[in-house]
Design a protein around this motif. Structure first.
Motif, PDB file in Angstrom:
ATOM      1  N   ALA A   1       0.925  -1.283   0.191  1.00  0.00           N
ATOM      2  CA  ALA A   1       0.578  -0.127   0.197  1.00  0.00           C
ATOM      3  C   ALA A   1       0.829   1.142   0.160  1.00  0.00           C
ATOM      4  N   GLY A   2       2.265   1.420   0.131  1.00  0.00           N
ATOM      5  CA  GLY A   2       3.132   2.056   0.353  1.00  0.00           C
ATOM      6  C   GLY A   2       3.065   2.639   1.741  1.00  0.00           C
ATOM      7  N   PRO A   3       3.700   3.844   1.639  1.00  0.00           N
ATOM      8  CA  PRO A   3       4.046   4.099   3.307  1.00  0.00           C
ATOM      9  C   PRO A   3       2.728   4.867   4.004  1.00  0.00           C
ATOM     10  N   ILE A   4       2.040   4.157   4.147  1.00  0.00           N
ATOM     11  CA  ILE A   4       0.760   5.518   4.412  1.00  0.00           C
ATOM     12  C   ILE A   4       0.962   5.643   6.496  1.00  0.00           C
ATOM     13  N   GLY A   5       1.539   6.690   6.874  1.00  0.00           N
ATOM     14  CA  GLY A   5       1.384   6.779   8.052  1.00  0.00           C
ATOM     15  C   GLY A   5       0.102   7.389   9.124  1.00  0.00           C
ATOM     16  N   PHE A   6       1.075   7.385  10.011  1.00  0.00           N
ATOM     17  CA  PHE A   6       0.479   7.839  10.786  1.00  0.00           C
ATOM     18  C   PHE A   6      -1.098   7.202  12.272  1.00  0.00           C
ATOM     19  N   ILE A   7      -1.675   5.649  10.772  1.00  0.00           N
ATOM     20  CA  ILE A   7      -2.472   4.778  11.233  1.00  0.00           C
ATOM     21  C   ILE A   7      -2.544   4.203  12.715  1.00  0.00           C
ATOM     22  N   GLY A   8      -0.741   3.506  12.518  1.00  0.00           N
ATOM     23  CA  GLY A   8      -0.890   3.036  13.808  1.00  0.00           C
ATOM     24  C   GLY A   8      -0.575   3.871  14.686  1.00  0.00           C
ATOM     25  N   LEU A   9      -0.131   5.242  14.718  1.00  0.00           N
ATOM     26  CA  LEU A   9       0.225   6.136  16.154  1.00  0.00           C
ATOM     27  C   LEU A   9      -1.610   6.680  16.725  1.00  0.00           C
ATOM     28  N   LEU A  10      -2.151   7.020  15.859  1.00  0.00           N
ATOM     29  CA  LEU A  10      -3.825   7.537  16.195  1.00  0.00           C
ATOM     30  C   LEU A  10      -4.027   6.494  17.379  1.00  0.00           C
ATOM     31  N   SER A  11      -4.371   4.976  16.325  1.00  0.00           N
ATOM     32  CA  SER A  11      -5.558   3.980  16.594  1.00  0.00           C
ATOM     33  C   SER A  11      -5.008   3.727  17.626  1.00  0.00           C
ATOM     34  N   THR A  12      -4.059   3.147  17.898  1.00  0.00           N
ATOM     35  CA  THR A  12      -2.947   2.366  19.627  1.00  0.00           C
ATOM     36  C   THR A  12      -3.196   4.173  20.537  1.00  0.00           C
ATOM     37  N   HIS A  13      -2.747   4.611  19.981  1.00  0.00           N
ATOM     38  CA  HIS A  13      -2.740   6.154  20.898  1.00  0.00           C
ATOM     39  C   HIS A  13      -4.693   6.713  21.675  1.00  0.00           C
ATOM     40  N   ALA A  14      -5.312   6.354  20.134  1.00  0.00           N
ATOM     41  CA  ALA A  14      -6.589   6.740  21.108  1.00  0.00           C
ATOM     42  C   ALA A  14      -7.629   5.171  21.743  1.00  0.00           C
ATOM     43  N   MET A  15      -7.392   4.240  21.625  1.00  0.00           N
ATOM     44  CA  MET A  15      -7.358   3.447  21.868  1.00  0.00           C
ATOM     45  C   MET A  15      -6.719   2.586  23.601  1.00  0.00           C
ATOM     46  N   ARG A  16      -6.331   3.204  23.944  1.00  0.00           N
ATOM     47  CA  ARG A  16      -5.489   3.822  24.945  1.00  0.00           C
ATOM     48  C   ARG A  16      -5.465   4.567  26.475  1.00  0.00           C
ATOM     49  N   LEU A  17      -6.487   6.158  25.240  1.00  0.00           N
ATOM     50  CA  LEU A  17      -6.579   6.780  26.450  1.00  0.00           C
ATOM     51  C   LEU A  17      -8.112   5.943  27.044  1.00  0.00           C
ATOM     52  N   ILE A  18      -9.374   5.282  25.983  1.00  0.00           N
ATOM     53  CA  ILE A  18     -10.551   4.735  26.329  1.00  0.00           C
ATOM     54  C   ILE A  18     -10.493   3.653  27.156  1.00  0.00           C
ATOM     55  N   LEU A  19      -9.527   2.984  26.654  1.00  0.00           N
ATOM     56  CA  LEU A  19      -9.239   0.961  27.510  1.00  0.00           C
ATOM     57  C   LEU A  19      -8.021   0.734  28.545  1.00  0.00           C
ATOM     58  N   GLY A  20      -7.233   1.848  28.173  1.00  0.00           N
ATOM     59  CA  GLY A  20      -5.627   1.570  29.309  1.00  0.00           C
ATOM     60  C   GLY A  20      -4.844   0.854  28.489  1.00  0.00           C
ATOM     61  N   PRO A  21      -4.179   1.053  29.248  1.00  0.00           N
ATOM     62  CA  PRO A  21      -2.634   0.194  28.910  1.00  0.00           C
ATOM     63  C   PRO A  21      -2.952  -0.727  28.952  1.00  0.00           C
ATOM     64  N   ASP A  22      -2.861  -2.088  29.596  1.00  0.00           N
ATOM     65  CA  ASP A  22      -3.455  -3.326  28.985  1.00  0.00           C
ATOM     66  C   ASP A  22      -3.342  -3.779  27.851  1.00  0.00           C
ATOM     67  N   LEU A  23      -2.816  -4.271  26.970  1.00  0.00           N
ATOM     68  CA  LEU A  23      -2.239  -4.456  25.404  1.00  0.00           C
ATOM     69  C   LEU A  23      -2.966  -6.082  24.921  1.00  0.00           C
ATOM     70  N   ARG A  24      -3.675  -6.718  26.121  1.00  0.00           N
ATOM     71  CA  ARG A  24      -4.407  -7.724  25.475  1.00  0.00           C
ATOM     72  C   ARG A  24      -6.144  -7.446  25.532  1.00  0.00           C
ATOM     73  N   PHE A  25      -5.873  -6.372  25.461  1.00  0.00           N
ATOM     74  CA  PHE A  25      -7.187  -5.670  24.339  1.00  0.00           C
ATOM     75  C   PHE A  25      -6.657  -4.165  23.875  1.00  0.00           C
ATOM     76  N   LEU A  26      -6.264  -4.462  24.070  1.00  0.00           N
ATOM     77  CA  LEU A  26      -5.827  -2.604  23.488  1.00  0.00           C
ATOM     78  C   LEU A  26      -4.606  -3.394  21.664  1.00  0.00           C
ATOM     79  N   ILE A  27      -4.538  -4.521  21.198  1.00  0.00           N
ATOM     80  CA  ILE A  27      -4.259  -4.820  20.423  1.00  0.00           C
ATOM     81  C   ILE A  27      -4.791  -5.065  19.812  1.00  0.00           C
ATOM     82  N   PRO A  28      -5.981  -6.534  19.978  1.00  0.00           N
ATOM     83  CA  PRO A  28      -7.420  -5.823  19.301  1.00  0.00           C
ATOM     84  C   PRO A  28      -8.091  -5.290  18.570  1.00  0.00           C
TER      85      PRO A  28
END
Length: 324
Positions: free
Chosen positions: A245-272
């Motif tokens: 797809a080419g170098p698409i930026g901000f997806i990994g940065l934004l999605s994970t950070h937004a979910m961390r603000l909502i769900l907290g830091p537990d990666l068992r929930f944060l990853i899915p």
């Protein structure tokens, strides 16, 4: 939160199939998906968009999970997969393949991009591991930034004297899911599964790593080995998505950070949840790019940059978090 995310995901799929230069009706959408005997123009448009939609969802999920892994590895909640030079390493090997090997297929792109990503990540990890304290978050960030700058110069050096490579590479560099085919999806899917499995397996240990290397070691975790394994998973996901797809930026940065603000830091929930959120963000960005530039198209990498940058600044100011 899961129910809301699934509803948004379905809405994004419907929007991706229905909207664009040619808006299709609900009946045409149903015919395109379920009535294979219908050969109307609208139904064929839906069928052509279907592979694009699936590819967009898979790439978004891969980039979202890669972001979660890279942030956990560096213990930096604003880190991006490119923090280890993954995108730039992939770009260098792809442009070299275009310029010197005349590559043109998805299978060739993905293997070269993965090799470049893995070698670059290993180099950055090795540099960041030198000296006292091993691979600390700050040293990894600095090593990644320096390596990215150096490789970007090499990419430009390879492109400038080769007009064919420049023409091919400039379209790939913008980041797009418009050229998706079922063949490219089949090529990409095994790497997605492997990367997500690595992420899920390492999630509990990465939670311990967030407490600090000393605390993680006391809990039986080997920080260096864990960082390497998680980084490989992130590299596989981001490298494979970047290759096609080419170098698409901000997806990994934004999605994970937004979910961390909502769900907290537990990666068992944060990853899915990062996978689902990444798929939503990338698919909606693709739809926006089609609508804004209709009857043409604005590449999704450009849209994510315009949307992601201001939102990221707002999130960064609100979170006021320096490390995990």
């Amino acid at each position: 939160m899961i129910i809301i995310s699934i509803i948004l995901l379905i809405a994004c799929m419907i929007a991706s199939l229905s909207l664009g230069a040619r808006v299709v009706s609900f009946q045409e959408l149903m015919d395109g998906l379920f009535n294979h005997n219908n050969e109307s123009y609208g139904a064929n448009v839906v069928r052509k968009r279907f592979s694009r939609t699936i590819f967009s969802l898979l790439c978004g999920a891969a980039l979202g999970v890669a972001g979660a892994l890279m942030q956990a590895v560096t213990r930096n909640p604003l880190a991006d997969p490119s923090i280890l030079g993954v995108n730039t390493g992939a770009a260098l090997f792809v442009v070299c393949g275009i310029a010197f090997l005349n590559i043109s297929t998805a299978n060739q792109y993905i293997w070269l991009a993965l090799i470049g990503s893995e070698l670059t990540a290993a180099f950055v990890f090795g540099i960041g591991s030198m000296g006292r304290g091993g691979a600390t978050p700050i040293k990894l960030v600095l090593a990644g930034a320096a390596t990215t700058a150096a490789l970007s110069s090499l990419v430009t050096t390879v492109m400038i004297p080769n007009s064919y490579a420049m023409d091919q590479f400039r379209f790939w560099q913008l980041g797009s899911v418009g050229s998706a085919t079922w063949s490219s999806i089949a090529t990409f899917f095994p790497f997605l599964i492997i990367g997500i499995l690595i992420a899920l397996i390492t999630a509990p240990a990465l939670n311990a790593l967030a407490l600090g290397d000393d605390a993680a070691t006391g809990l039986g975790v080997r920080p260096g080995f864990l960082r390497l394994g998680a980084a490989i998973g992130g590299v596989i996901l981001c490298g494979a998505a970047t290759a096609l797809a080419g170098p698409i930026g901000f997806i990994g940065l934004l999605s994970t950070h937004a979910m961390r603000l909502i769900l907290g830091p537990d990666l068992r929930f944060l990853i899915p949840m990062s996978a689902i959120t990444g798929a939503i963000i990338l698919t909606m960005s693709d739809v926006i790019g089609r609508l804004v530039a209709s009857p043409g198209e604005l590449e999704v990498g450009v849209v994510t940059a315009f949307i992601g940058a201001p939102i990221l600044i707002i999130l960064a100011k609100k979170s006021k978090v320096r490390s995990l």
